[in-house]
Design a protein around this motif. Structure first.
Motif, PDB file in Angstrom:
ATOM      1  N   THR A  91       0.826  -1.196   0.000  1.00 52.16           N
ATOM      2  CA  THR A  91       0.000   0.000   0.000  1.00 52.16           C
ATOM      3  C   THR A  91       0.867   1.256   0.000  1.00 52.16           C
ATOM      4  O   THR A  91       0.624   2.172  -0.775  1.00 52.16           O
ATOM      5  N   TRP A  92       1.853   1.280   0.898  1.00 52.54           N
ATOM      6  CA  TRP A  92       2.730   2.458   0.972  1.00 52.54           C
ATOM      7  C   TRP A  92       3.435   2.694  -0.361  1.00 52.54           C
ATOM      8  O   TRP A  92       3.507   3.828  -0.838  1.00 52.54           O
ATOM      9  N   LEU A  93       3.973   1.619  -0.951  1.00 49.60           N
ATOM     10  CA  LEU A  93       4.710   1.761  -2.217  1.00 49.60           C
ATOM     11  C   LEU A  93       3.789   2.243  -3.328  1.00 49.60           C
ATOM     12  O   LEU A  93       4.157   3.117  -4.114  1.00 49.60           O
ATOM     13  N   TYR A  94       2.603   1.670  -3.414  1.00 52.37           N
ATOM     14  CA  TYR A  94       1.652   2.080  -4.440  1.00 52.37           C
ATOM     15  C   TYR A  94       1.269   3.549  -4.264  1.00 52.37           C
ATOM     16  O   TYR A  94       1.193   4.303  -5.232  1.00 52.37           O
ATOM     17  N   ALA A  95       1.039   3.954  -3.025  1.00 50.34           N
ATOM     18  CA  ALA A  95       0.697   5.353  -2.752  1.00 50.34           C
ATOM     19  C   ALA A  95       1.831   6.296  -3.161  1.00 50.34           C
ATOM     20  O   ALA A  95       1.583   7.409  -3.613  1.00 50.34           O
ATOM     21  N   ALA A  96       3.063   5.846  -3.016  1.00 52.50           N
ATOM     22  CA  ALA A  96       4.207   6.681  -3.395  1.00 52.50           C
ATOM     23  C   ALA A  96       4.341   6.808  -4.908  1.00 52.50           C
ATOM     24  O   ALA A  96       4.827   7.819  -5.403  1.00 52.50           O
ATOM     25  N   HIS A  97       3.904   5.793  -5.634  1.00 49.74           N
ATOM     26  CA  HIS A  97       4.140   5.763  -7.083  1.00 49.74           C
ATOM     27  C   HIS A  97       2.956   6.152  -7.950  1.00 49.74           C
ATOM     28  O   HIS A  97       3.139   6.494  -9.105  1.00 49.74           O
ATOM     29  N   ASN A  98       1.744   6.105  -7.422  1.00 44.22           N
ATOM     30  CA  ASN A  98       0.582   6.398  -8.253  1.00 44.22           C
ATOM     31  C   ASN A  98      -0.049   7.723  -7.827  1.00 44.22           C
ATOM     32  O   ASN A  98      -0.678   7.802  -6.768  1.00 44.22           O
ATOM     33  N   PRO A  99       0.085   8.755  -8.662  1.00 39.37           N
ATOM     34  CA  PRO A  99      -0.458  10.069  -8.290  1.00 39.37           C
ATOM     35  C   PRO A  99      -1.984  10.107  -8.226  1.00 39.37           C
ATOM     36  O   PRO A  99      -2.557  11.052  -7.703  1.00 39.37           O
ATOM     37  N   LYS A 100      -2.655   9.082  -8.724  1.00 38.41           N
ATOM     38  CA  LYS A 100      -4.121   9.057  -8.669  1.00 38.41           C
ATOM     39  C   LYS A 100      -4.648   8.624  -7.304  1.00 38.41           C
ATOM     40  O   LYS A 100      -5.811   8.838  -6.997  1.00 38.41           O
ATOM     41  N   VAL A 101      -3.803   8.021  -6.486  1.00 36.14           N
ATOM     42  CA  VAL A 101      -4.230   7.600  -5.157  1.00 36.14           C
ATOM     43  C   VAL A 101      -4.429   8.839  -4.298  1.00 36.14           C
ATOM     44  O   VAL A 101      -3.543   9.676  -4.181  1.00 36.14           O
ATOM     45  N   LYS A 102      -5.600   8.949  -3.689  1.00 32.16           N
ATOM     46  CA  LYS A 102      -5.917  10.099  -2.838  1.00 32.16           C
ATOM     47  C   LYS A 102      -5.868   9.750  -1.360  1.00 32.16           C
ATOM     48  O   LYS A 102      -5.630  10.607  -0.530  1.00 32.16           O
ATOM     49  N   ALA A 103      -6.137   8.493  -1.041  1.00 29.18           N
ATOM     50  CA  ALA A 103      -6.113   8.032   0.352  1.00 29.18           C
ATOM     51  C   ALA A 103      -5.984   6.514   0.327  1.00 29.18           C
ATOM     52  O   ALA A 103      -6.377   5.873  -0.647  1.00 29.18           O
ATOM     53  N   ALA A 104      -5.425   5.959   1.389  1.00 35.36           N
ATOM     54  CA  ALA A 104      -5.240   4.508   1.443  1.00 35.36           C
ATOM     55  C   ALA A 104      -5.084   4.067   2.896  1.00 35.36           C
ATOM     56  O   ALA A 104      -4.830   4.886   3.782  1.00 35.36           O
ATOM     57  N   VAL A 105      -5.225   2.768   3.106  1.00 35.10           N
ATOM     58  CA  VAL A 105      -5.026   2.188   4.424  1.00 35.10           C
ATOM     59  C   VAL A 105      -4.072   1.006   4.273  1.00 35.10           C
ATOM     60  O   VAL A 105      -4.304   0.117   3.457  1.00 35.10           O
ATOM     61  N   ALA A 106      -2.998   1.038   5.034  1.00 35.01           N
ATOM     62  CA  ALA A 106      -2.013  -0.054   5.030  1.00 35.01           C
ATOM     63  C   ALA A 106      -2.232  -0.897   6.281  1.00 35.01           C
ATOM     64  O   ALA A 106      -2.041  -0.416   7.393  1.00 35.01           O
ATOM     65  N   TRP A 107      -2.648  -2.123   6.083  1.00 32.52           N
ATOM     66  CA  TRP A 107      -2.846  -3.046   7.200  1.00 32.52           C
ATOM     67  C   TRP A 107      -1.558  -3.838   7.369  1.00 32.52           C
ATOM     68  O   TRP A 107      -1.278  -4.754   6.606  1.00 32.52           O
ATOM     69  N   TYR A 108      -0.777  -3.474   8.334  1.00 35.11           N
ATOM     70  CA  TYR A 108       0.445  -4.168   8.744  1.00 35.11           C
ATOM     71  C   TYR A 108       1.324  -4.658   7.600  1.00 35.11           C
ATOM     72  O   TYR A 108       1.734  -5.800   7.549  1.00 35.11           O
ATOM     73  N   GLY A 109       1.668  -3.765   6.687  1.00 31.35           N
ATOM     74  CA  GLY A 109       2.592  -4.115   5.610  1.00 31.35           C
ATOM     75  C   GLY A 109       4.031  -3.818   6.009  1.00 31.35           C
ATOM     76  O   GLY A 109       4.304  -2.931   6.810  1.00 31.35           O
ATOM     77  N   LYS A 110       4.951  -4.575   5.420  1.00 31.45           N
ATOM     78  CA  LYS A 110       6.386  -4.381   5.682  1.00 31.45           C
ATOM     79  C   LYS A 110       6.786  -2.945   5.392  1.00 31.45           C
ATOM     80  O   LYS A 110       6.313  -2.330   4.444  1.00 31.45           O
ATOM     81  N   ILE A 111       7.681  -2.433   6.183  1.00 33.21           N
ATOM     82  CA  ILE A 111       8.131  -1.050   6.040  1.00 33.21           C
ATOM     83  C   ILE A 111       9.580  -0.983   5.582  1.00 33.21           C
ATOM     84  O   ILE A 111       9.961  -0.111   4.816  1.00 33.21           O
ATOM     85  N   ASP A 112      10.379  -1.932   6.017  1.00 35.20           N
ATOM     86  CA  ASP A 112      11.797  -1.926   5.677  1.00 35.20           C
ATOM     87  C   ASP A 112      12.299  -3.359   5.618  1.00 35.20           C
ATOM     88  O   ASP A 112      11.854  -4.214   6.383  1.00 35.20           O
ATOM     89  N   SER A 113      13.175  -3.605   4.693  1.00 33.62           N
ATOM     90  CA  SER A 113      13.846  -4.898   4.513  1.00 33.62           C
ATOM     91  C   SER A 113      15.086  -4.637   3.688  1.00 33.62           C
ATOM     92  O   SER A 113      15.209  -3.581   3.065  1.00 33.62           O
ATOM     93  N   PRO A 114      15.975  -5.609   3.627  1.00 32.86           N
ATOM     94  CA  PRO A 114      17.119  -5.439   2.730  1.00 32.86           C
ATOM     95  C   PRO A 114      16.644  -5.324   1.281  1.00 32.86           C
ATOM     96  O   PRO A 114      15.676  -5.980   0.883  1.00 32.86           O
ATOM     97  N   ALA A 115      17.301  -4.472   0.520  1.00 32.31           N
ATOM     98  CA  ALA A 115      16.944  -4.283  -0.888  1.00 32.31           C
ATOM     99  C   ALA A 115      17.258  -5.551  -1.680  1.00 32.31           C
ATOM    100  O   ALA A 115      18.240  -6.237  -1.418  1.00 32.31           O
ATOM    101  N   THR A 116      16.374  -5.837  -2.639  1.00 30.24           N
ATOM    102  CA  THR A 116      16.573  -6.958  -3.555  1.00 30.24           C
ATOM    103  C   THR A 116      16.314  -6.458  -4.966  1.00 30.24           C
ATOM    104  O   THR A 116      15.856  -5.323  -5.156  1.00 30.24           O
ATOM    105  N   ASP A 117      16.551  -7.313  -5.957  1.00 29.98           N
ATOM    106  CA  ASP A 117      16.249  -6.926  -7.329  1.00 29.98           C
ATOM    107  C   ASP A 117      14.752  -6.660  -7.513  1.00 29.98           C
ATOM    108  O   ASP A 117      14.366  -5.761  -8.247  1.00 29.98           O
ATOM    109  N   LEU A 118      13.920  -7.451  -6.844  1.00 28.16           N
ATOM    110  CA  LEU A 118      12.475  -7.276  -6.968  1.00 28.16           C
ATOM    111  C   LEU A 118      11.942  -6.103  -6.149  1.00 28.16           C
ATOM    112  O   LEU A 118      10.966  -5.466  -6.526  1.00 28.16           O
TER     113      LEU A 118
END
Length: 188
Positions: free
Chosen positions: A1-28
């Motif tokens: 949810t957080w990532l989508y909100a950061a990348h899609n300017p059409k998102v006006k509001a959202a709710v993130a239910w316990y999604g990961k916030i930080d992890s080691p970077a990977t190719d994906l």
């Protein structure tokens, strides 16, 4: 949810239910929400469990700090005794009180967005921007189909523009999806 909100300017509001916030970077996943906190423009409500073993509370607090430093409209609510997936009523981690409160908070985000859309639609109508008002009312109905004032406003704007087929379709939709609404409610 957080990532989508950061990348899609059409998102006006959202709710993130316990999604990961930080992890080691990977190719994906080269970036995580904490990396993009300053780019999150919509209001996002983050709901987290204080005893979530998969999402460290330190990460949640770091995200809250990063959002605050960025001047974001987002907020984070931590349910101190809740584990991960506290809203999943099919799992042993379900916590009814926290889930119900989270649902109220999430619903408030949607209801606030819908109220803004309806108010903006009214302003568009008053400004003679009826086509724009139609878009506002359509989105409001999509988000909150149980709200009885949206479809009648949409019907009125269609009629004002001479779009009788669209007005008839919206009126039939209201009658089909909401037989409990009285004719007076539909006429308002």
């Amino acid at each position: 949810t957080w990532l989508y909100a950061a990348h899609n300017p059409k998102v006006k509001a959202a709710v993130a239910w316990y999604g990961k916030i930080d992890s080691p970077a990977t190719d994906l996943t080269p970036k995580h929400p904490i990396d993009l906190a300053a780019q999150i423009k919509p209001a996002v409500l983050g709901l987290y469990g204080g005893k979530d073993q998969g999402i460290p509370l330190d990460d949640v607090e770091a995200m809250r700090d990063a959002l605050q430093k960025a001047g974001a409209r987002s907020q984070i609510h931590v349910y101190a005794d809740a584990p991960h997936a506290f809203h999943a009523d099919y799992r042993p981690t379900y916590r009814q009180a926290e889930a119900e409160d989270g649902w109220r908070e999430a619903s408030a985000v949607v209801n606030h967005r819908v109220a803004m859309l309806v108010d903006d639609g009214k302003l568009m109508e008053q400004s003679g921007l009826d086509a724009e008002a139609i878009g506002m009312y359509q989105e409001a109905y999509r988000l909150s189909p149980e709200r009885p004032d949206v479809l009648p406003r949409l019907v009125d704007v269609y009629l004002k523009l001479g779009r009788t087929e669209d007005a008839d379709a919206a009126a039939k939709l209201a009658q089909a999806e909401h037989p409990e609404w009285t004719q007076a409610e539909l006429a308002e």
